[in-house]
Design a protein around this motif. Structure first.
Motif, PDB file in Angstrom:
ATOM      1  N   PRO A  12      25.042  29.950 -21.937  1.00  9.41           N
ATOM      2  CA  PRO A  12      25.240  28.516 -21.598  1.00  9.41           C
ATOM      3  C   PRO A  12      26.616  28.188 -21.998  1.00  9.41           C
ATOM      4  O   PRO A  12      27.432  29.025 -22.846  1.00  9.41           O
ATOM      5  N   TYR A  13      27.451  27.157 -21.650  1.00  9.63           N
ATOM      6  CA  TYR A  13      28.924  26.870 -22.007  1.00  9.63           C
ATOM      7  C   TYR A  13      28.518  25.713 -23.010  1.00  9.63           C
ATOM      8  O   TYR A  13      28.321  24.612 -22.867  1.00  9.63           O
ATOM      9  N   VAL A  27      24.747  18.437 -30.376  1.00  9.76           N
ATOM     10  CA  VAL A  27      25.019  19.734 -29.810  1.00  9.76           C
ATOM     11  C   VAL A  27      24.699  19.595 -28.287  1.00  9.76           C
ATOM     12  O   VAL A  27      23.614  19.272 -28.067  1.00  9.76           O
ATOM     13  N   ALA A  28      25.770  19.850 -27.402  1.00  7.86           N
ATOM     14  CA  ALA A  28      25.704  19.577 -26.010  1.00  7.86           C
ATOM     15  C   ALA A  28      26.248  20.966 -25.452  1.00  7.86           C
ATOM     16  O   ALA A  28      27.218  21.573 -25.553  1.00  7.86           O
ATOM     17  N   TRP A  29      25.470  21.177 -24.216  1.00 10.77           N
ATOM     18  CA  TRP A  29      26.059  22.525 -23.450  1.00 10.77           C
ATOM     19  C   TRP A  29      25.731  22.393 -21.721  1.00 10.77           C
ATOM     20  O   TRP A  29      24.720  21.641 -21.720  1.00 10.77           O
ATOM     21  N   GLU A  30      26.476  23.299 -21.215  1.00  8.83           N
ATOM     22  CA  GLU A  30      26.077  23.449 -19.950  1.00  8.83           C
ATOM     23  C   GLU A  30      25.243  24.497 -19.815  1.00  8.83           C
ATOM     24  O   GLU A  30      25.231  25.652 -20.469  1.00  8.83           O
ATOM     25  N   VAL A  94      15.789  36.933 -24.153  1.00 10.33           N
ATOM     26  CA  VAL A  94      17.061  35.970 -24.634  1.00 10.33           C
ATOM     27  C   VAL A  94      18.235  36.528 -23.976  1.00 10.33           C
ATOM     28  O   VAL A  94      18.452  37.556 -24.105  1.00 10.33           O
ATOM     29  N   GLY A  95      19.210  35.657 -23.471  1.00  7.93           N
ATOM     30  CA  GLY A  95      20.474  36.004 -22.969  1.00  7.93           C
ATOM     31  C   GLY A  95      21.367  36.021 -23.993  1.00  7.93           C
ATOM     32  O   GLY A  95      21.164  35.784 -25.188  1.00  7.93           O
ATOM     33  N   PRO A  96      22.597  36.163 -23.694  1.00  8.91           N
ATOM     34  CA  PRO A  96      23.878  36.359 -24.586  1.00  8.91           C
ATOM     35  C   PRO A  96      24.345  34.874 -25.217  1.00  8.91           C
ATOM     36  O   PRO A  96      23.758  33.954 -24.678  1.00  8.91           O
ATOM     37  N   SER A  97      24.983  34.830 -26.156  1.00 12.80           N
ATOM     38  CA  SER A  97      25.188  33.537 -26.852  1.00 12.80           C
ATOM     39  C   SER A  97      26.282  33.080 -26.218  1.00 12.80           C
ATOM     40  O   SER A  97      27.228  33.715 -25.664  1.00 12.80           O
ATOM     41  N   SER A  98      26.343  31.692 -26.270  1.00 14.36           N
ATOM     42  CA  SER A  98      27.521  31.067 -25.704  1.00 14.36           C
ATOM     43  C   SER A  98      28.906  31.144 -26.737  1.00 14.36           C
ATOM     44  O   SER A  98      28.783  31.818 -27.618  1.00 14.36           O
TER      45      SER A  98
END
Length: 127
Positions: A12-13, A27-30, A94-98
């Motif tokens: 995520p971004y 906290v907000a993300w794309e 789980v994917g990589p961290s932003s």
């Protein structure tokens, strides 16, 4: 031959950390683009850590529903800096961290202090 599907290969971004009162940070993300999910999005994990803590390995996590791209971190210690990142997860992992963002919480408001509200010309008492 068994084939294992990977979890998300994109992150995520993280684009906003907004410090609010009483030890709260918005906290907000794309979200991760669908082509990098490799499965159905099951949610996001917000990872945060008090970088002023003596325990540098103590991370906290908050799981968020798949249709949500923002959350509030509550109960944070006053006047402390937190590192914050987000990861997506699917049924495959789980994917990589932003990217990492930092937020410093506000001082704790003292109880029983009078505040003057200039807009309404009234004095308010906050507990």
């Amino acid at each position: 031959m068994l084939h294992f599907l990977p979890g998300p290969t994109g992150a995520p971004y993280l684009y906003q950390t907004k410090v609010l009162a009483n030890g709260t940070v918005l906290v907000a993300w794309e979200p991760v683009p669908k082509k990098f999910l490799h499965g159905s999005l099951k949610g996001s994990i917000v990872i945060y850590r008090n970088i002023n803590s003596s325990n540098q390995f103590e991370n906290f996590t908050k799981k968020v529903s798949p249709n949500v791209n923002q959350t509030y971190l509550r109960g944070l210690e006053p006047q402390m800096m937190y590192s914050i990142s987000v990861s997506a997860f699917t049924e495959h992992g789980v994917g990589p961290s932003s990217n990492v963002m930092y937020a410093t919480t506000l001082p704790q408001r003292k109880k029983g202090i009078l505040y003057f509200n200039e807009i309404r010309n009234k004095t308010c008492f906050f507990n």
